[in-house]
Design a protein around this motif. Sequence first.
Motif, short mmCIF file in Angstrom:
data_model
loop_
_atom_site.label_atom_id
_atom_site.label_comp_id
_atom_site.label_asym_id
_atom_site.label_seq_id
_atom_site.Cartn_x
_atom_site.Cartn_y
_atom_site.Cartn_z
N HIS A 23 -1.03 4.05 2.60
CA HIS A 23 -1.77 3.69 1.39
C HIS A 23 -1.29 4.64 0.31
O HIS A 23 -1.37 5.87 0.46
CB HIS A 23 -3.28 3.83 1.59
CG HIS A 23 -4.09 3.18 0.52
ND1 HIS A 23 -3.99 3.52 -0.81
CD2 HIS A 23 -5.03 2.19 0.57
CE1 HIS A 23 -4.82 2.79 -1.52
NE2 HIS A 23 -5.47 1.97 -0.72
N LEU A 24 -0.78 4.10 -0.79
CA LEU A 24 -0.12 4.92 -1.80
C LEU A 24 -1.08 5.61 -2.75
O LEU A 24 -0.74 6.61 -3.36
CB LEU A 24 0.86 4.05 -2.60
CG LEU A 24 1.92 3.34 -1.76
CD1 LEU A 24 2.82 2.50 -2.67
CD2 LEU A 24 2.76 4.33 -0.96
N ARG A 25 -2.27 5.02 -2.93
CA ARG A 25 -3.24 5.55 -3.90
C ARG A 25 -2.55 5.84 -5.23
O ARG A 25 -1.78 5.04 -5.72
CB ARG A 25 -3.97 6.74 -3.31
CG ARG A 25 -4.85 6.29 -2.14
CD ARG A 25 -5.85 7.32 -1.68
NE ARG A 25 -6.59 6.78 -0.53
CZ ARG A 25 -7.20 7.53 0.37
NH1 ARG A 25 -7.18 8.86 0.26
NH2 ARG A 25 -7.84 6.97 1.37
N MET A 26 -2.84 7.00 -5.85
CA MET A 26 -2.33 7.23 -7.20
C MET A 26 -0.91 7.77 -7.22
O MET A 26 -0.18 7.58 -8.19
CB MET A 26 -3.24 8.22 -7.93
CG MET A 26 -4.66 7.74 -8.13
SD MET A 26 -4.79 6.26 -9.14
CE MET A 26 -4.28 6.88 -10.73
N ARG A 51 4.81 11.00 -1.03
CA ARG A 51 3.50 11.40 -1.58
C ARG A 51 2.37 10.42 -1.29
O ARG A 51 1.48 10.21 -2.12
CB ARG A 51 3.62 11.62 -3.10
CG ARG A 51 4.52 12.77 -3.49
CD ARG A 51 4.41 13.09 -4.98
NE ARG A 51 5.30 14.15 -5.38
CZ ARG A 51 5.02 15.46 -5.22
NH1 ARG A 51 3.87 15.83 -4.66
NH2 ARG A 51 5.88 16.39 -5.62
N ALA A 52 2.38 9.82 -0.13
CA ALA A 52 1.29 8.91 0.23
C ALA A 52 0.17 9.70 0.89
O ALA A 52 0.40 10.39 1.89
CB ALA A 52 1.78 7.84 1.18
N PRO A 53 -1.06 9.63 0.38
CA PRO A 53 -2.16 10.35 1.01
C PRO A 53 -2.47 9.84 2.41
O PRO A 53 -3.02 10.57 3.23
CB PRO A 53 -3.33 10.10 0.06
CG PRO A 53 -2.71 9.74 -1.24
CD PRO A 53 -1.46 9.00 -0.88
N VAL A 54 -2.13 8.57 2.67
CA VAL A 54 -2.35 8.00 4.00
C VAL A 54 -1.01 7.55 4.58
O VAL A 54 -0.33 6.69 3.99
CB VAL A 54 -3.32 6.79 3.95
CG1 VAL A 54 -3.47 6.16 5.35
CG2 VAL A 54 -4.67 7.20 3.40
N ALA A 55 -0.62 8.15 5.68
CA ALA A 55 0.57 7.74 6.43
C ALA A 55 0.28 8.06 7.89
O ALA A 55 0.29 9.22 8.29
CB ALA A 55 1.81 8.48 5.94
N PRO A 86 6.22 13.64 8.35
CA PRO A 86 6.28 15.10 8.14
C PRO A 86 4.93 15.77 7.93
O PRO A 86 4.79 16.96 8.21
CB PRO A 86 7.16 15.23 6.89
CG PRO A 86 7.99 13.99 6.88
CD PRO A 86 7.09 12.92 7.40
N ARG A 87 3.93 15.04 7.45
CA ARG A 87 2.62 15.65 7.18
C ARG A 87 1.60 15.36 8.27
O ARG A 87 0.41 15.59 8.09
CB ARG A 87 2.10 15.14 5.83
CG ARG A 87 3.05 15.43 4.67
CD ARG A 87 2.48 14.95 3.35
NE ARG A 87 3.44 15.12 2.28
CZ ARG A 87 3.20 14.88 0.99
NH1 ARG A 87 2.01 14.42 0.64
NH2 ARG A 87 4.12 15.05 0.08
N SER A 88 2.07 14.81 9.38
CA SER A 88 1.17 14.44 10.46
C SER A 88 1.66 15.04 11.77
O SER A 88 2.85 15.28 11.95
CB SER A 88 1.11 12.91 10.59
OG SER A 88 0.45 12.52 11.76
N ASP A 89 0.72 15.28 12.68
CA ASP A 89 1.09 15.75 14.01
C ASP A 89 1.10 14.61 15.03
O ASP A 89 1.20 14.84 16.24
CB ASP A 89 0.15 16.87 14.49
CG ASP A 89 -1.31 16.44 14.50
OD1 ASP A 89 -1.59 15.26 14.21
OD2 ASP A 89 -2.17 17.30 14.80
#
Length: 291
Positions: free
Chosen positions: A66-69, A104-108, A29-32
Amino acid sequence: MPEGDTLFRIAAALGPALTGARVVALELPRSDQPCRRLVGRRVERVEARGKNLLIFFDEGTVLHTHLRMSGAWHLYRDGERWKRSEATASAILAVPGYVAVCFRAPVARLLRASALRGDRLLGGLGPDLLGGAFDAAEALRRLRALDEVPLGVAVMDQRVVAGIGNIYKSELLFRTRLDPFAPVRAYSDEELSAMLDVGRRLLQSNVEPRDPPGMYRGSTAHYAATRTTRAGGDRRKPVSVYGREGRACYDCGAAVQMRRQGTMMRSTYFCPHCQPTRAAPPPSGPAPSAP
């Protein structure tokens, strides 16, 4: 931030539901990035690399998160109510019978499996402490390349070894009685190798299944909450120093302290009595020339 053992256990939980299954739907959803081409393809495997989760598809694409915080993976059966809002989803992967959701993953992102080795986020990772063929000699070589860096910072560098985060950093250095603030060069190869061995065993001790066969857990937090890093695995006192600033050390009674380290000012918990200050030898260099 979830650490290597947490990602390993997430991969182990997602794997049985996803591996071999055909993709019913995939959304970022947060990527094109286009995902449609993967519908109908099969999931080959789910793999943890340090703090990264990789889902491989049979046509050569990989979903990397990458889930980060803030991130978390959840696994739901068809029709089960999600525990978080769909608006916070970073990746949604549906297969027959299950939906795996990363929140809520900053990297997907999607990338080709052939590009992993040269990828800017994944290509430089050091040996994975939970990898089946952990290269201890290479890990030591990479650690030695950071001889002037404080040990508590160097051991967190994912280019040295993959999988150690803030909790394991503090617990590992306490277990091995090493000063986190001394530079790497203050320690012998034998001490550093022993530290890496303890770190590997600590992570390995926290990836064993703790749920009945056939059960799964939807929340990443579950895996962190069942971690124990103290000798003997005491669930009532699961950590020795992490998060225990001002409280008595279980081993000597001194007050546990916390200091921040590195450019990111990450917290390091330690016992000043059990981990005495280590004086570093002077840096080696060329002998001064005669006048």
